[in-house]
Design a protein around this motif. Structure first.
Motif, PDB file in Angstrom:
ATOM      1  N   SER A 178      -2.429  53.977 106.233  1.00 32.74           N
ATOM      2  CA  SER A 178      -2.288  55.196 105.908  1.00 32.74           C
ATOM      3  C   SER A 178      -2.977  56.180 106.800  1.00 32.74           C
ATOM      4  O   SER A 178      -4.253  56.199 107.072  1.00 32.74           O
ATOM      5  N   VAL A 179      -2.159  57.087 107.173  1.00 31.92           N
ATOM      6  CA  VAL A 179      -2.926  58.387 107.942  1.00 31.92           C
ATOM      7  C   VAL A 179      -3.576  59.079 107.405  1.00 31.92           C
ATOM      8  O   VAL A 179      -4.677  59.643 107.848  1.00 31.92           O
ATOM      9  N   LEU A 180      -3.893  59.217 105.930  1.00 31.05           N
ATOM     10  CA  LEU A 180      -4.826  59.903 105.240  1.00 31.05           C
ATOM     11  C   LEU A 180      -6.124  59.536 105.314  1.00 31.05           C
ATOM     12  O   LEU A 180      -7.052  60.601 105.500  1.00 31.05           O
ATOM     13  N   PHE A 181      -6.421  58.225 105.809  1.00 23.83           N
ATOM     14  CA  PHE A 181      -7.885  57.953 106.114  1.00 23.83           C
ATOM     15  C   PHE A 181      -7.858  57.456 107.605  1.00 23.83           C
ATOM     16  O   PHE A 181      -8.739  57.669 108.232  1.00 23.83           O
ATOM     17  N   LEU A 182      -6.738  57.390 108.139  1.00 27.11           N
ATOM     18  CA  LEU A 182      -6.719  56.804 109.349  1.00 27.11           C
ATOM     19  C   LEU A 182      -7.057  57.980 110.445  1.00 27.11           C
ATOM     20  O   LEU A 182      -7.811  57.926 111.383  1.00 27.11           O
TER      21      LEU A 182
ATOM     22  N   ILE B  99       7.990  74.779 102.117  1.00 25.50           N
ATOM     23  CA  ILE B  99       9.190  73.958 102.743  1.00 25.50           C
ATOM     24  C   ILE B  99       9.222  72.640 102.275  1.00 25.50           C
ATOM     25  O   ILE B  99      10.379  72.038 101.923  1.00 25.50           O
ATOM     26  N   PHE B 100       8.211  71.811 102.384  1.00 24.91           N
ATOM     27  CA  PHE B 100       8.238  70.201 101.960  1.00 24.91           C
ATOM     28  C   PHE B 100       8.260  70.408 100.494  1.00 24.91           C
ATOM     29  O   PHE B 100       9.113  69.540 100.032  1.00 24.91           O
ATOM     30  N   LEU B 101       7.780  71.046  99.787  1.00 25.53           N
ATOM     31  CA  LEU B 101       7.942  70.960  98.270  1.00 25.53           C
ATOM     32  C   LEU B 101       9.602  71.456  97.836  1.00 25.53           C
ATOM     33  O   LEU B 101      10.141  70.457  97.099  1.00 25.53           O
ATOM     34  N   LEU B 102      10.063  72.343  98.227  1.00 26.96           N
ATOM     35  CA  LEU B 102      11.269  72.759  97.904  1.00 26.96           C
ATOM     36  C   LEU B 102      12.349  71.888  98.530  1.00 26.96           C
ATOM     37  O   LEU B 102      13.204  71.428  97.860  1.00 26.96           O
TER      38      LEU B 102
ATOM     39  N   LEU C 160       3.001  63.205  99.910  1.00 26.42           N
ATOM     40  CA  LEU C 160       2.622  62.228 100.659  1.00 26.42           C
ATOM     41  C   LEU C 160       3.026  62.655 102.173  1.00 26.42           C
ATOM     42  O   LEU C 160       2.277  62.574 103.032  1.00 26.42           O
ATOM     43  N   PRO C 161       4.363  63.103 102.526  1.00 29.55           N
ATOM     44  CA  PRO C 161       4.533  63.579 103.604  1.00 29.55           C
ATOM     45  C   PRO C 161       4.098  64.902 104.163  1.00 29.55           C
ATOM     46  O   PRO C 161       3.672  64.804 105.186  1.00 29.55           O
ATOM     47  N   ILE C 162       3.504  65.912 103.426  1.00 31.34           N
ATOM     48  CA  ILE C 162       2.999  66.939 103.746  1.00 31.34           C
ATOM     49  C   ILE C 162       1.493  66.707 104.069  1.00 31.34           C
ATOM     50  O   ILE C 162       0.948  67.217 104.994  1.00 31.34           O
TER      51      ILE C 162
ATOM     52  N   ALA D 183      -0.043  67.126 107.713  1.00 36.70           N
ATOM     53  CA  ALA D 183      -1.427  67.756 107.659  1.00 36.70           C
ATOM     54  C   ALA D 183      -2.563  67.170 108.220  1.00 36.70           C
ATOM     55  O   ALA D 183      -3.133  67.700 109.106  1.00 36.70           O
ATOM     56  N   SER D 184      -2.792  65.622 107.835  1.00 36.30           N
ATOM     57  CA  SER D 184      -3.822  64.969 108.516  1.00 36.30           C
ATOM     58  C   SER D 184      -3.738  64.852 110.034  1.00 36.30           C
ATOM     59  O   SER D 184      -4.514  64.871 110.708  1.00 36.30           O
ATOM     60  N   GLU D 185      -2.391  64.632 110.365  1.00 34.91           N
ATOM     61  CA  GLU D 185      -2.073  64.460 112.013  1.00 34.91           C
ATOM     62  C   GLU D 185      -2.490  65.733 112.692  1.00 34.91           C
ATOM     63  O   GLU D 185      -3.193  65.761 113.542  1.00 34.91           O
ATOM     64  N   VAL D 186      -2.073  66.772 111.957  1.00 32.12           N
ATOM     65  CA  VAL D 186      -2.339  68.277 112.623  1.00 32.12           C
ATOM     66  C   VAL D 186      -3.947  68.413 112.617  1.00 32.12           C
ATOM     67  O   VAL D 186      -4.455  68.824 113.544  1.00 32.12           O
TER      68      VAL D 186
END
Length: 464
Positions: A23-27, A68-71, A318-320, A324-327
């Motif tokens: 997962s990118v979230l911790f990676l 935008i992600f949510l909608l 998860l997508p947002i 955001a983690s990559e940014v």
């Protein structure tokens, strides 16, 4: 020199472990801290880097783009649960028929994604129909992923003016543009991607037929057909799609430009210029209206509105957060001294034409992260203002920058570790070995050729 080595190692680690499914979230924070350690930091600055740079970068991205992600996720879920997405796909297929199976699948995906339905929803909705079509036409099933990819994450994601894809919204926040930037160039690029991709897939199908290769044995997911159910009419199904496109245009080009937005100069509104936010406002308004319209007109086809809204909402998280983690990872890398070498090298590419440098930077970062929106956001967050200043200094319009940036994000993002590629292959029950070559050609090689064409035309003829 050691700091630059750390950046390279952290990027390599990001690619390797993302491809392995971590997962990118911790990676992302972990790899960012690897680069920080190599820069010579072994103190409390590590904690400061995480809370004050990484998390601040993540938070800024969430503030800007979460709506935008949510909608988009909610809209896609409602269109899928009501059967509207299936109706649109089946109508296109019925009109074109099995003889044009590849074009029918591509255009079905294109209509849905251009209307704001997420590519994951589209893949699930269209795949069972594609199986029936390809089997009837005796076209190898290994070409199905490429057909879905061509219609879902190429020209409708980056090139068509007004597309509500997040990749087309991100540059608005940096360049003060809207999603209809450089429409003529966008249409040229879209035509090249569409017809170039269709030409490639048709040639591949013809070569397979000549070699005696047909549909082949059924795959593990071929039997997962959509059960028969009552579906909305095509008119009801397409109405929310038209609303997204039409209202986005009206808000971007007519309503907001004619509205007094001087209040944005006040401190409580962040003292921003209208052009920095109205592009995003237009998408928010268009998607909100489309969701409301779909809920009203397709109410009888939705078994549980609350479930659709809740699952759509959860599906956006998860997508947002991944993006955001990559940014945020990019924000940490940009804060290091070693990044100055990277920045100067990238900005120094074709110093007389920032469009070339911008496209190289975004394609590289999108390829590294395996994410079009991630690579685009990192590039613009770290270098956007630099490119805007350089472009304006030599007479290149922000609209041209916007379109080049958006198209650039849809090139080498589809390397094998790309999440959309992995998910698409899982849905279709195919492997990289069987289907990735065709995906790469239609979703990377041809879009890059279209990008080069746009850069040449924009540099010589200007924005149109």
């Amino acid at each position: 020199m050691l700091g630059l080595l750390g950046i390279i190692l952290s990027l390599a680690g990001l690619i390797y472990f993302a491809y392995r499914g971590y997962s990118v979230l911790f990676l992302a924070p972990l790899m960012a801290l690897v680069a920080v350690v190599f820069s010579g930091v072994l103190s409390a600055e590590l904690f400061g880097t995480y809370t004050q740079i990484f998390m601040q970068g993540l938070g800024r991205y969430l503030i800007q783009f979460f709506p935008i992600f949510l909608l988009g996720a909610i809209f896609g879920k409602v269109m899928a649960d009501s059967g509207a997405a299936e109706t649109i796909a089946r109508t296109v297929v019925d009109r074109l028929g099995a003889a044009r199976a590849i074009a029918a699948v591509v255009l079905s995906c294109a209509i849905l994604t251009y209307g704001g339905v997420s590519l994951f929803v589209v893949a699930f909705a269209v795949f069972p129909i594609a199986v029936s079509l390809f089997r009837a036409a005796d076209i190898p099933r290994r070409l199905i992923p490429a057909a879905i990819a061509l219609g879902s994450f190429t020209f409708t994601m980056t090139a068509l003016p007004g597309t509500p894809a997040i990749q087309n919204a991100i540059p608005s926040a940096f360049f003060g543009t809207d999603t209809f930037a450089a429409p003529g160039l966008g249409l040229i690029a879209a035509a090249m991607m569409l017809f170039g991709g269709l030409f490639w897939l048709q040639r591949r199908a013809a070569a397979a037929k000549a070699a005696g290769e047909g549909y082949g044995p059924a795959g593990p997911t071929d039997g997962e057909l959509v059960p028969e159910r009552a579906l909305p009419s095509f008119a009801l199904a397409i109405l929310p799609i038209i609303t997204v496109i039409g209202l986005n245009y009206l808000l971007s080009k007519v309503i907001f430009p004619g509205t007094d937005l001087s209040f944005l100069a006040e401190k409580r509104f962040g003292e921003v210029s209208p052009s920095a936010v109205t592009g995003l406002w237009a998408l928010i308004g268009a998607l909100t209206a489309a969701i409301a319209l779909a809920l009203i007109t397709q109410r009888r086809y939705l078994s549980d509105i609350r479930t659709s809204l809740n699952e759509g909402t959860m599906g956006s998280l998860l997508p947002i957060f991944n993006t955001a983690s990559e940014v945020a990872y990019g924000a940490v890398i940009a804060s290091l001294a070693g990044f100055l070498v990277v920045r100067d090298a990238v900005v120094g590419i074709a110093p007389g034409n920032p469009l070339i440098s911008l496209s190289v930077a975004i394609n590289t970062l999108a390829g590294i992260t395996g994410s079009a929106s991630g690579g685009l956001s990192i590039a613009l967050d770290t270098l956007g203002s630099t490119y805007l200043e350089r472009a304006q200094a030599i007479g290149i319009s922000p609209e041209l920058l916007h379109r080049v940036a958006t198209i650039s994000s849809g090139g080498f993002d589809v390397l094998p570790h790309n999440g959309a590629v992995v998910t698409l292959l899982a849905i279709t029950g195919l492997t990289h070995a069987k289907s990735y070559l065709d995906i790469f050609v239609v979703a990377a090689i041809i879009p890059v050729i279209a990008l080069i064409t746009v850069i040449v035309l924009g540099s010589t003829l200007g924005t149109f």
